[in-house]
Motif scaffolding. Structure first.
Motif, PDB file in Angstrom:
ATOM      1  N   UNK A  68       0.835  -1.192   0.000  1.00 55.80           N
ATOM      2  CA  UNK A  68       0.000   0.000   0.000  1.00 55.80           C
ATOM      3  C   UNK A  68       0.875   1.250   0.000  1.00 55.80           C
ATOM      4  N   UNK A  69       0.413   2.253  -0.714  1.00 58.25           N
ATOM      5  CA  UNK A  69       1.122   3.528  -0.798  1.00 58.25           C
ATOM      6  C   UNK A  69       0.760   4.399   0.405  1.00 58.25           C
ATOM      7  N   UNK A  70       1.768   5.086   0.980  1.00 57.69           N
ATOM      8  CA  UNK A  70       1.464   6.016   2.055  1.00 57.69           C
ATOM      9  C   UNK A  70       2.075   7.397   1.825  1.00 57.69           C
ATOM     10  N   UNK A  71       2.767   7.585   0.720  1.00 51.31           N
ATOM     11  CA  UNK A  71       3.281   8.907   0.383  1.00 51.31           C
ATOM     12  C   UNK A  71       3.761   8.874  -1.059  1.00 51.31           C
ATOM     13  N   UNK A  72       3.809  10.036  -1.704  1.00 52.40           N
ATOM     14  CA  UNK A  72       4.362  10.104  -3.052  1.00 52.40           C
ATOM     15  C   UNK A  72       5.076  11.432  -3.249  1.00 52.40           C
ATOM     16  N   UNK A  73       6.067  11.396  -4.142  1.00 58.76           N
ATOM     17  CA  UNK A  73       6.924  12.538  -4.407  1.00 58.76           C
ATOM     18  C   UNK A  73       6.614  13.068  -5.800  1.00 58.76           C
ATOM     19  N   UNK A  74       6.274  14.339  -5.880  1.00 58.31           N
ATOM     20  CA  UNK A  74       5.977  14.976  -7.156  1.00 58.31           C
ATOM     21  C   UNK A  74       6.912  16.168  -7.325  1.00 58.31           C
ATOM     22  N   UNK A  75       7.724  16.138  -8.380  1.00 57.55           N
ATOM     23  CA  UNK A  75       8.654  17.231  -8.657  1.00 57.55           C
ATOM     24  C   UNK A  75       9.541  17.545  -7.452  1.00 57.55           C
ATOM     25  N   UNK A  76       9.984  16.494  -6.786  1.00 55.39           N
ATOM     26  CA  UNK A  76      10.912  16.671  -5.681  1.00 55.39           C
ATOM     27  C   UNK A  76      10.295  17.004  -4.350  1.00 55.39           C
ATOM     28  N   UNK A  77       8.977  17.024  -4.252  1.00 56.52           N
ATOM     29  CA  UNK A  77       8.307  17.364  -2.998  1.00 56.52           C
ATOM     30  C   UNK A  77       7.418  16.202  -2.575  1.00 56.52           C
ATOM     31  N   UNK A  78       7.637  15.697  -1.358  1.00 57.20           N
ATOM     32  CA  UNK A  78       6.791  14.629  -0.831  1.00 57.20           C
ATOM     33  C   UNK A  78       5.464  15.220  -0.377  1.00 57.20           C
ATOM     34  N   UNK A  79       4.366  14.577  -0.764  1.00 53.01           N
ATOM     35  CA  UNK A  79       3.033  15.086  -0.489  1.00 53.01           C
ATOM     36  C   UNK A  79       2.796  15.298   1.003  1.00 53.01           C
ATOM     37  N   UNK A  80       3.186  14.328   1.828  1.00 53.64           N
ATOM     38  CA  UNK A  80       2.937  14.423   3.267  1.00 53.64           C
ATOM     39  C   UNK A  80       3.665  15.619   3.867  1.00 53.64           C
TER      40      UNK A  80
END
Length: 226
Positions: free
Chosen positions: A180-192
């Motif tokens: 299961x996913x608990x975080x993701x990184x978009x353009x170098x920034x972690x969502x959490x």
């Protein structure tokens, strides 16, 4: 109460933010799964995390490309797709707890449920519009680097289409029901991390109920604006 939940980085431009939201939506969408028979679900738990995301991404991108309602921005259809086929593959309690940070331990069970509900609505409404922009993009998984027997991994991927490839990273944990996913990184920034700073400021000023009220108000504003 007016709380704008966007990137905590002060130098982010509106164009960069819009691009980040699009990519985050695509990344989230890539995790959505059709409802499989129980036997197939049991087999899925044996999949490696990178193989799971690769397979799911291909399926979901194909669904969006074939569905005119999704591509036209039908919010009800988008919400249904994300809510019913994405959330079962996300540890949303852990994601919310990480975003709330140390204050999560102080929250009552009722407050935790309300935080999860409002945070989920916020994320779905913020990022689900990215589904309408999927055209010829594909998600390509990079080689997995994880120790044997690891129960938490980072799956690195790229969205490829027109222009330069865009890096997306997923943090996953192994659970009894699969990865299961608990975080993701978009353009170098972690969502959490993006939300943790804002949530901490809101809680420090107005308490946990203040954060819940601010999220609820933001969701109402999003709903009214369409």
């Amino acid at each position: 109460m007016n709380m704008t939940v966007v990137s905590a980085t002060p130098t982010v431009t509106s164009a960069t933010l819009a691009r980040r939201q699009w990519l985050a939506g695509a990344a989230l969408a890539a995790l959505a799964l059709p409802l499989w028979p129980l036997a197939a679900r049991a087999q899925q738990t044996l999949e490696a995390p990178d193989a799971l995301i690769q397979r799911v991404a291909s399926e979901v991108f194909d669904i969006v490309k074939r569905d005119p309602a999704l591509r036209s921005g039908d919010l009800g259809r988008i919400m249904e797709l994300v809510d019913t086929k994405l959330m079962p593959h996300v540890n949303f309690e852990r994601m919310t707890a990480s975003a709330v940070g140390r204050y999560w331990r102080q929250a009552t069970p009722e407050q935790r449920q309300r935080l999860q509900a409002e945070f989920k609505t916020l994320l779905v409404r913020t990022y689900s519009g990215a589904l309408t922009q999927i055209r010829d993009q594909t998600l390509v998984i990079r080689p997995l680097r994880a120790a044997p027997g690891a129960t938490e991994v980072v799956v690195r991927s790229e969205i490829r289409g027109k222009g330069d490839p865009i890096q997306l990273d997923y943090r996953l944990e192994q659970t009894p029901t699969g990865w299961k996913v608990y975080d993701l990184n978009v353009l170098g920034v972690w969502l959490v991390e993006t939300y943790r700073t804002q949530f901490a400021q809101e809680i420090s000023a107005k308490g946990i109920d203040g954060l819940i009220a601010a999220l609820a108000e933001r969701n109402r504003a999003n709903a009214q604006s369409g």
